[in-house]
Design a protein around this motif. Structure first.
Motif, PDB file in Angstrom:
ATOM      1  N   SER A  84     -14.104  -2.210  -0.292  1.00  0.00           N
ATOM      2  CA  SER A  84     -13.371  -1.129   0.357  1.00  0.00           C
ATOM      3  C   SER A  84     -12.815  -1.588   1.710  1.00  0.00           C
ATOM      4  O   SER A  84     -13.511  -2.246   2.485  1.00  0.00           O
ATOM      5  N   GLY A  85     -11.544  -1.276   1.950  1.00  0.00           N
ATOM      6  CA  GLY A  85     -10.937  -1.602   3.242  1.00  0.00           C
ATOM      7  C   GLY A  85     -10.400  -3.022   3.332  1.00  0.00           C
ATOM      8  O   GLY A  85      -9.962  -3.451   4.406  1.00  0.00           O
ATOM      9  N   CYS A  86     -10.384  -3.768   2.211  1.00  0.00           N
ATOM     10  CA  CYS A  86      -9.960  -5.178   2.287  1.00  0.00           C
ATOM     11  C   CYS A  86      -8.439  -5.324   2.262  1.00  0.00           C
ATOM     12  O   CYS A  86      -7.922  -6.422   2.442  1.00  0.00           O
ATOM     13  N   GLY A  87      -7.703  -4.229   2.002  1.00  0.00           N
ATOM     14  CA  GLY A  87      -6.246  -4.306   2.067  1.00  0.00           C
ATOM     15  C   GLY A  87      -5.533  -4.165   0.726  1.00  0.00           C
ATOM     16  O   GLY A  87      -4.327  -4.417   0.634  1.00  0.00           O
ATOM     17  N   LYS A  88      -6.244  -3.712  -0.302  1.00  0.00           N
ATOM     18  CA  LYS A  88      -5.627  -3.604  -1.637  1.00  0.00           C
ATOM     19  C   LYS A  88      -4.481  -2.595  -1.641  1.00  0.00           C
ATOM     20  O   LYS A  88      -3.367  -2.895  -2.072  1.00  0.00           O
ATOM     21  N   SER A  89      -4.764  -1.363  -1.142  1.00  0.00           N
ATOM     22  CA  SER A  89      -3.729  -0.319  -1.185  1.00  0.00           C
ATOM     23  C   SER A  89      -2.556  -0.686  -0.287  1.00  0.00           C
ATOM     24  O   SER A  89      -1.399  -0.426  -0.629  1.00  0.00           O
ATOM     25  N   THR A  90      -2.845  -1.290   0.850  1.00  0.00           N
ATOM     26  CA  THR A  90      -1.766  -1.681   1.756  1.00  0.00           C
ATOM     27  C   THR A  90      -0.846  -2.695   1.059  1.00  0.00           C
ATOM     28  O   THR A  90       0.379  -2.603   1.166  1.00  0.00           O
ATOM     29  N   HIS A 106     -11.832  -1.512  -8.042  1.00  0.00           N
ATOM     30  CA  HIS A 106     -13.090  -1.934  -7.432  1.00  0.00           C
ATOM     31  C   HIS A 106     -13.978  -2.595  -8.482  1.00  0.00           C
ATOM     32  O   HIS A 106     -14.989  -3.182  -8.167  1.00  0.00           O
TER      33      HIS A 106
HETATM   34  N1  ATP Z   1      -2.140   4.270   7.933  1.00  0.00           N
HETATM   35  C1  ATP Z   1      -3.070   3.465   8.460  1.00  0.00           C
HETATM   36  N2  ATP Z   1      -3.190   3.329   9.803  1.00  0.00           N
HETATM   37  C2  ATP Z   1      -4.118   2.502  10.341  1.00  0.00           C
HETATM   38  N3  ATP Z   1      -4.974   1.758   9.614  1.00  0.00           N
HETATM   39  C3  ATP Z   1      -4.911   1.859   8.277  1.00  0.00           C
HETATM   40  C4  ATP Z   1      -3.973   2.717   7.628  1.00  0.00           C
HETATM   41  N4  ATP Z   1      -4.141   2.602   6.291  1.00  0.00           N
HETATM   42  C5  ATP Z   1      -5.164   1.711   6.102  1.00  0.00           C
HETATM   43  N5  ATP Z   1      -5.611   1.268   7.304  1.00  0.00           N
HETATM   44  C6  ATP Z   1      -6.680   0.270   7.508  1.00  0.00           C
HETATM   45  O1  ATP Z   1      -6.276  -0.951   6.916  1.00  0.00           O
HETATM   46  C7  ATP Z   1      -7.345  -1.591   6.281  1.00  0.00           C
HETATM   47  C8  ATP Z   1      -7.012  -1.806   4.797  1.00  0.00           C
HETATM   48  O2  ATP Z   1      -6.922  -0.523   4.170  1.00  0.00           O
HETATM   49  P1  ATP Z   1      -6.543  -0.349   2.640  1.00  0.00           P
HETATM   50  O3  ATP Z   1      -6.439   1.116   2.366  1.00  0.00           O
HETATM   51  O4  ATP Z   1      -5.363  -1.186   2.330  1.00  0.00           O
HETATM   52  O5  ATP Z   1      -7.831  -0.966   1.936  1.00  0.00           O
HETATM   53  P2  ATP Z   1      -8.328  -0.839   0.422  1.00  0.00           P
HETATM   54  O6  ATP Z   1      -8.808  -2.193   0.056  1.00  0.00           O
HETATM   55  O7  ATP Z   1      -7.271  -0.235  -0.426  1.00  0.00           O
HETATM   56  O8  ATP Z   1      -9.558   0.163   0.577  1.00  0.00           O
HETATM   57  P3  ATP Z   1     -10.204   1.184  -0.509  1.00  0.00           P
HETATM   58  O9  ATP Z   1     -10.727   0.322  -1.618  1.00  0.00           O
HETATM   59  O10 ATP Z   1     -11.315   1.824   0.272  1.00  0.00           O
HETATM   60  O11 ATP Z   1      -9.134   2.134  -0.930  1.00  0.00           O
HETATM   61  C9  ATP Z   1      -8.577  -0.728   6.505  1.00  0.00           C
HETATM   62  O12 ATP Z   1      -9.265  -1.240   7.614  1.00  0.00           O
HETATM   63  C10 ATP Z   1      -7.982   0.633   6.818  1.00  0.00           C
HETATM   64  O13 ATP Z   1      -8.828   1.371   7.665  1.00  0.00           O
END
Ligand code: ATP
Length: 363
Positions: A48-54, A202
């Motif tokens: 979680s939070g590793c940047g997948k959705s971004t 995940h």
């Molecule tokens: N709009 C935003 N503004 C600031 N920080 C953000 C924003 N969106 C995500 N982040 C941060 O960027 C990092 C990556 O987030 P991201 O959602 O890409 O992770 P993820 O791997 O998809 O997580 P998850 O599995 O929990 O959905 C995290 O530290 C998150 O807190």
């Protein structure tokens, strides 16, 4: 530009993708690169939070790039508007409109773009067929099971004829049993669609069974990207090994007697090594998985059991290798009792051994 004349361009080519959210300390995604060909499925995995959705949002054009570039079908799309990218997004919650029929949901994007009605009808019919929900066209989303909703959401993405499909945790909204059933059906639909697909998950089972390639992210950086077999048998580091299936990756040393010596005086024979043989004294990375062992009748490798979990058919043992402090998780058939020490014999076909080049050891 990634297109070379005479070669087929990749559907997606991401180079050095970087995203730094305003006021955030470290970059959410830093220097991430991968390619996806048409008809291929890439899974983005990581904690979680590793940047997948971004990463997914940068490909869809919903987040800008602060570094790197993106090409779609060989054409630079780094700054292309989202609606011009021909990217289909299937959100985690499916996002179906409850007041519209399945067919109207699937055709919604086309109607919004004022596609003529006859074209729309054909596109909706084809999308419903691809997602295997043709018989549900007149139903309301409320009358669908979770799995059917998921396929309708896929059909809606197919209807706009995307070259790339982005799936955010496609099976997360389903209960575990349904998830297992739908996994193979989803794999069939995605491969038959001929599109490039990037999915976020995940779940390591989902990644291994749905994807051709897997990209493992950690703290915004790419740890490894390769075929599912490559990541399973030759993980780049202990983090990747552990993420895909509870594996433990241990550095050992080749002996003069065709084995690798590990912590706790364990020796694993080199019987089934398919690559180059290590020289005596050479370092080797050994990947041990919970099912890499049987119980030994005599002799065997000693595991000092710290804790055991009963799982029905099997018992999972958390222990230490011999008298070392190296932890290992092993799963054995349930039945025979668990004592403080258990003797194991390795199942060579489920152990991966990779000799490490001397330069890498020194690095
Ligand atoms: N709009 C935003 N503004 C600031 N920080 C953000 C924003 N969106 C995500 N982040 C941060 O960027 C990092 C990556 O987030 P991201 O959602 O890409 O992770 P993820 O791997 O998809 O997580 P998850 O599995 O929990 O959905 C995290 O530290 C998150 O807190």
């Amino acid at each position: 530009m990634t297109y070379r004349s005479g070669s087929t361009p990749m559907a997606v080519e991401a180079v050095g993708l970087t995203r730094r959210y305003p006021k955030a300390g470290r970059a959410a995604v830093q220097d991430v690169g991968f390619t996806v060909a048409s008809g291929e499925v890439l899974a983005l995995v990581g904690p979680s939070g590793c940047g997948k959705s971004t990463t997914l949002k940068m490909i869809a054009g919903l987040e800008p790039l602060d570094g790197g570039s993106l090409a779609l079908d060989g054409v630079d799309a780094t700054s292309t508007r989202p609606e011009k990218r021909r990217v289909g997004w299937v959100p985690q919650s499916y996002g179906l409109f409850p007041h519209l029929s399945v067919a109207a949901n699937v055709g919604y994007g086309l109607a919004a773009r004022r596609v003529p009605k006859s074209e729309r009808i054909d596109a909706v019919r084809e999308a419903l067929r691809l997602a295997r929900v043709s018989d549900l066209a007149d139903r309301s989303p409320r009358q669908l099971s979770g799995g059917q909703r998921q396929r309708v959401a896929l059909a809606r993405a197919f209807a706009t004829d995307p070259r790339v499909l982005l799936l955010d945790e496609p099976l997360a909204a389903l209960d575990p049993q349904l998830r297992d059933e739908l996994r193979s059906e989803l794999a069939t639909i995605l491969h038959a669609s001929g599109r490039a697909t990037i999915l976020v998950t995940h779940d390591q089972h989902e990644a291994l069974s749905l994807a051709d390639h897997i990209a493992v992210l950690r703290d915004g950086r790419l740890e490894q990207c390769g075929s599912t077999e490559e990541l399973w048998h030759r993980p780049a580091n202990p983090f990747v090994a552990a993420f895909l299936g509870r594996a433990t990756m241990i550095r050992g040393t080749a002996t003069p007697t065709s084995s690798v010596r590990l912590a706790g005086d364990w020796e694993i024979p080199l019987d089934v090594l398919d690559g180059p043989r290590p020289e005596p004294g050479q370092a080797c990375d050994v990947v041990l998985r919970p099912k890499s062992f049987d119980r030994a009748v005599t002799g065997g490798l000693p595991l000092r059991v710290l804790r055991s979990e009963y799982l029905g058919d099997t018992v999972r043992l958390h222990g230490l290798m011999g008298h070392s402090d190296t932890e290992l998780v092993v799963e054995l058939p349930a039945g025979a009792g668990v004592t403080d020490w258990v003797a194991l014999i390795p199942r060579p076909d489920s152990i991966s051994i990779t000799p490490v080049a001397r330069e890498k050891v020194l690095a």
